[in-house]
Enzyme design. Structure first.
Site, PDB file in Angstrom:
ATOM      1  N   LYS A   1       0.852  -1.198   0.000  1.00 26.05           N
ATOM      2  CA  LYS A   1       0.000   0.000   0.000  1.00 26.05           C
ATOM      3  C   LYS A   1       0.886   1.247   0.000  1.00 26.05           C
ATOM      4  O   LYS A   1       1.917   1.285   0.689  1.00 26.05           O
ATOM      5  CB  LYS A   1      -0.893  -0.025   1.239  1.00 26.05           C
ATOM      6  CG  LYS A   1      -1.914   1.099   1.308  1.00 26.05           C
ATOM      7  CD  LYS A   1      -2.807   0.939   2.544  1.00 26.05           C
ATOM      8  CE  LYS A   1      -3.889   1.992   2.596  1.00 26.05           C
ATOM      9  NZ  LYS A   1      -4.766   1.845   3.768  1.00 26.05           N
TER      10      LYS A   1
ATOM     11  N   SER B   1      -9.656   1.666   2.765  1.00 21.14           N
ATOM     12  CA  SER B   1      -8.868   2.441   1.844  1.00 21.14           C
ATOM     13  C   SER B   1      -7.817   1.628   1.081  1.00 21.14           C
ATOM     14  O   SER B   1      -7.317   2.082   0.048  1.00 21.14           O
ATOM     15  CB  SER B   1      -8.173   3.575   2.600  1.00 21.14           C
ATOM     16  OG  SER B   1      -7.254   3.051   3.534  1.00 21.14           O
TER      17      SER B   1
ATOM     18  N   SER C   1      -9.667  -0.472   6.967  1.00 15.08           N
ATOM     19  CA  SER C   1      -9.095  -0.367   5.625  1.00 15.08           C
ATOM     20  C   SER C   1      -8.398  -1.606   5.087  1.00 15.08           C
ATOM     21  O   SER C   1      -8.064  -1.651   3.903  1.00 15.08           O
ATOM     22  CB  SER C   1      -8.126   0.801   5.566  1.00 15.08           C
ATOM     23  OG  SER C   1      -8.863   1.972   5.354  1.00 15.08           O
TER      24      SER C   1
HETATM   25  N1  GLN Z   1     -13.202   4.070   6.362  1.00 15.80           N
HETATM   26  C1  GLN Z   1     -12.466   4.467   7.509  1.00 15.80           C
HETATM   27  C2  GLN Z   1     -12.064   5.929   7.408  1.00 15.80           C
HETATM   28  O1  GLN Z   1     -12.313   6.505   6.394  1.00 15.80           O
HETATM   29  C3  GLN Z   1     -11.249   3.595   7.697  1.00 15.80           C
HETATM   30  C4  GLN Z   1     -10.056   4.023   6.972  1.00 15.80           C
HETATM   31  C5  GLN Z   1      -8.841   3.224   7.338  1.00 15.80           C
HETATM   32  O2  GLN Z   1      -8.922   2.203   7.997  1.00 15.80           O
HETATM   33  N2  GLN Z   1      -7.693   3.753   6.970  1.00 15.80           N
HETATM   34  O3  GLN Z   1     -11.526   6.484   8.323  1.00 15.80           O
END
Ligand code: GLN
Length: 491
Positions: free
Chosen positions: A81, A156, A180
Site C-alpha cells: 500500500k 482504503s 481499511s
Molecule cells: N473508512 C475508515 C475511514 O475513512 C477507515 C479508513 C482506514 O482504515 N484507513 O476512516
C-alpha cells in the site's frame, strides 16, 4: 499463473524442486499486471525492472545453496500500500501533496519482508491518506472491483484488495485504521487481518490516526495471510507502541497452541448490534450460513449485546479526525509536501500549499481541529475517549466468555462507483462493523463467506488481544469446509 498456486508454500516448494524459477514467477506476475491493470488500476507504481533483477539474484542464491532457502517469503511477489515507505521509491499516500515524496528509509515491515526474500512488485492505490471506504479519493484515479468493474473494491487499501482478487499478486500489505484492510478484503473477496494494536510496527507508515492503526497482511487464503503475518509481527525499538520483547515471547509460545482443543469444541458470540437492523439481508443470509457451518464444525454460539457499538461510528470519527488534524499538520509545503508558488504572505503561501489536499482530507482536518479546539475538546474528544474505555470493557467481558465473536465485515455489498464518494455520511456508516475493533485495539480477520449478485461478502472473526492464532485456526477450519480458498473472478 500465480493464481493457480494453492499457497505461497507450494510456490516455494516448486522453486526448491527446480520446477520453476523465481524469474518465471515475476515474468508471469507482470504479464498478468499488463493484462488487467488497464481495467483495475490497482497500482500507483510498478517496479518491473527492479523485481526481475531481484528475482535473478534470488535464483542465483538458490542455485549456490543447493536449492535450500530459509526465507519464509522467498521469491514471492508482494504489493505494498502506498502509505508504507519503501526506500528510494515514491510513497504518495495517493495524494498530490506527496506526489514527489521519496522516503530515504524503509518501514520496518518492508525490511522484514525483504529479509525473508519477498519481492516488492509495486505500490498500490488507496484513498487519499487512507481516509475512505471506497478507494475513490485517490489523486491517481479510482480502483475498480475485479468482481464487477463498475463497483468499488473497498477502501482504503482498495488497490491491495483488487491486486489480489485480479490475480496480479499473491500477497499484499494494507493498513487498517477503521477497517481499511478488512473492508477491501470483504468487497474484493480476499482474506485480511487487522492485528492486536502493538503487534506490528508502524515505523514507516505515514500516519493517519496513530492510536487506531496497524499495518497488516492481505492474501487470497488463510495460510498465506498467516505466513506473511508471522514475518511482520514483533517488537520494534523504532515504534514505542509495539509489544515488548518479553510479551512477544509469551505471544509466540501461545501461538503454537492448538485451537480448538482436542475435543474440537469452541464457543462464539454474535453481537446483535452487528447482525440486525441496517445489515443488508443478503449479507445477513451469508453470515448466518457461515454461523451454521461453524456450528456443524463444533462451535456453539450465543447472541450477545454490546450496547456501546451504537456510538462507535461517532467515537471513531472524532478520534480519527482529531488525530489526523494533528498528524497532517506537517504537510505544509515547508516541512513536507507540495509547494505552491511563493506568492503573498506566509499565511497565503501556507494555505495555497495545503490546497494540494483533496476534499475528504480537508474535511477531516477541519472537523478534527474543531473537535480539539478549546471549549469543544471536553464535549467531543474527551467524550469519545470515555466511550472508548466503555467499549473496551464491554468487549472484554464477552471475550472472557467466548473464544471469539462473529459478525459481517461490511454491512452492505460493494458500492457502485460514485455512489458513496460524495455522500460522507453514507460512507462513514458503512464502517459500523469494523471501527469498534480499532477503537478497542482487538484483532479481527475478514474471510470470504459467500456471494450475492456475483459480489463477494466477508465474515469478520474477532478475537481476544494477542489471540490471532485462534482466529487463524478457526478461519482455516472455516475456509477448508466452506471451500472459499483462492476464488477469483473472470477478468
Ligand atoms: N473508512 C475508515 C475511514 O475513512 C477507515 C479508513 C482506514 O482504515 N484507513 O476512516
Amino acid at each position: 499463473m500465480i493464481r493457480h498456486y494453492h499457497t505461497i508454500r507450494d510456490l516455494i516448494a516448486e522453486y526448491k524442486s527446480g520446477n520453476k524459477t523465481v524469474e518465471d514467477t515475476i515474468i508471469e506476475t507482470f504479464d498478468r499486471i499488463d493484462k488487467v491493470e488497464n481495467k483495475v488500476n490497482a497500482f500507483i507504481l510498478t517496479l518491473k525492472n527492479e523485481a526481475i533483477q531481484r528475482a535473478k539474484e534470488l535464483d542465483k542464491t538458490l542455485k549456490k545453496s543447493g536449492r535450500k532457502t530459509k526465507g519464509k517469503l522467498f521469491g514471492i511477489p508482494i504489493a505494498i500500500k502506498d502509505n508504507i515507505c519503501f526506500k528510494n521509491y515514491p510513497t504518495t499516500c495517493a495524494s498530490k501533496m506527496l506526489e514527489n515524496y521519496i522516503p530515504p528509509y524503509n518501514a520496518t515491515v518492508i525490511k522484514k519482508l525483504l529479509d525473508e526474500g519477498a519481492i516488492i512488485v509495486g505500490k498500490t492505490n488507496m484513498d487519499e491518506f487512507a481516509m475512505g471506504t471506497t478507494c475513490e479519493s485517490s489523486y491517481f484515479g479510482v480502483t475498480h472491483n475485479p468482481w464487477a468493474l463498475d463497483r468499488v473494491p473497498g477502501g482504503s487499501s482498495g488497490g491491495s484488495g483488487a491486486a489480489l482478487a485480479s490475480g496480479e499478486v499473491p500477497l499484499a500489505l494494507g493498513s487498517d485504521t477503521g477497517g481499511s484492510i478488512r473492508c477491501p478484503a470483504s468487497f474484493s473477496g480476499v482474506v485480511g487481518l487487522k492485528a492486536t494494536y502493538g503487534l506490528v510496527s508502524r515505523y514507516g507508515l505515514i500516519a493517519y490516526a496513530c492510536s487506531l492503526e496497524q499495518i497488516g497482511p492481505m492474501a487470497t487464503n488463510v495460510s498465506d495471510c498467516k505466513d506473511i503475518f508471522d514475518v511482520i509481527v514483533g517488537n520494534d525499538p523504532m515504534d514505542s507502541t509495539t509489544i515488548s520483547k518479553e510479551e512477544m515471547e509469551q505471544y509466540l509460545k501461545k501461538s503454537f497452541k492448538d485451537f480448538p482443543n482436542s475435543k474440537g469444541k469452541f464457543t462464539f458470540g454474535i453481537p446483535k448490534e452487528l447482525l440486525g437492523e441496517g445489515i443488508d439481508p443478503e449479507v445477513k443470509k451469508s453470515v448466518w450460513d457461515a454461523i451454521k457451518l461453524l456450528e456443524d464444525l463444533g462451535g456453539s454460539y450465543e447472541e450477545i449485546s454490546i450496547p456501546s457499538i451504537d456510538y462507535s461510528i461517532a467515537c471513531y470519527y472524532i478520534i480519527a479526525m482529531a488525530e489526523a488534524s494533528s498528524n497532517l499538520a506537517r504537510f505544509d509545503g515547508i516541512r513536507y509536501g507540495f509547494r505552491s508558488e511563493d506568492k503573498g504572505n506566509w499565511n497565503e503561501v501556507f494555505a495555497n500549499n495545503r490546497l494540494a489536499f483533496g476534499k475528504e482530507v480537508r474535511r477531516r482536518i477541519m472537523l478534527g481541529t474543531y473537535a480539539l479546539s478549546a471549549g469543544y475538546y471536553d464535549m467531543y474528544y474527551l467524550k469519545a475517549l470515555k466511550l472508548r474505555t466503555l467499549l473496551i470493557q464491554e468487549f472484554e467481558k464477552h471475550l472472557k466468555k467466548f473464544s471469539f465473536l462473529i459478525c459481517p465485515t461490511m454491512p452492505i455489498l460493494p458500492f457502485k462507483l460514485g455512489e458513496a464518494v460524495n455522500d460522507p455520511l453514507t460512507m462513514y456508516l458503512a464502517d459500523i462493523c469494523t471501527v469498534p475493533i480499532n477503537i478497542t485495539g482487538l484483532p479481527a480477520l475478514s474471510i470470504p463467506c459467500g456471494f450475492s449478485q456475483g459480489l463477494p461478502i466477508g465474515l469478520q472473526i474477532i478475537g481476544n488481544y494477542y489471540e490471532e492464532y485462534k482466529i487463524f485456526q478457526i478461519a482455516d477450519l472455516y475456509e477448508k469446509n466452506a471451500h472459499t480458498k483462492n476464488t477469483f473472478p473472470k477478468i
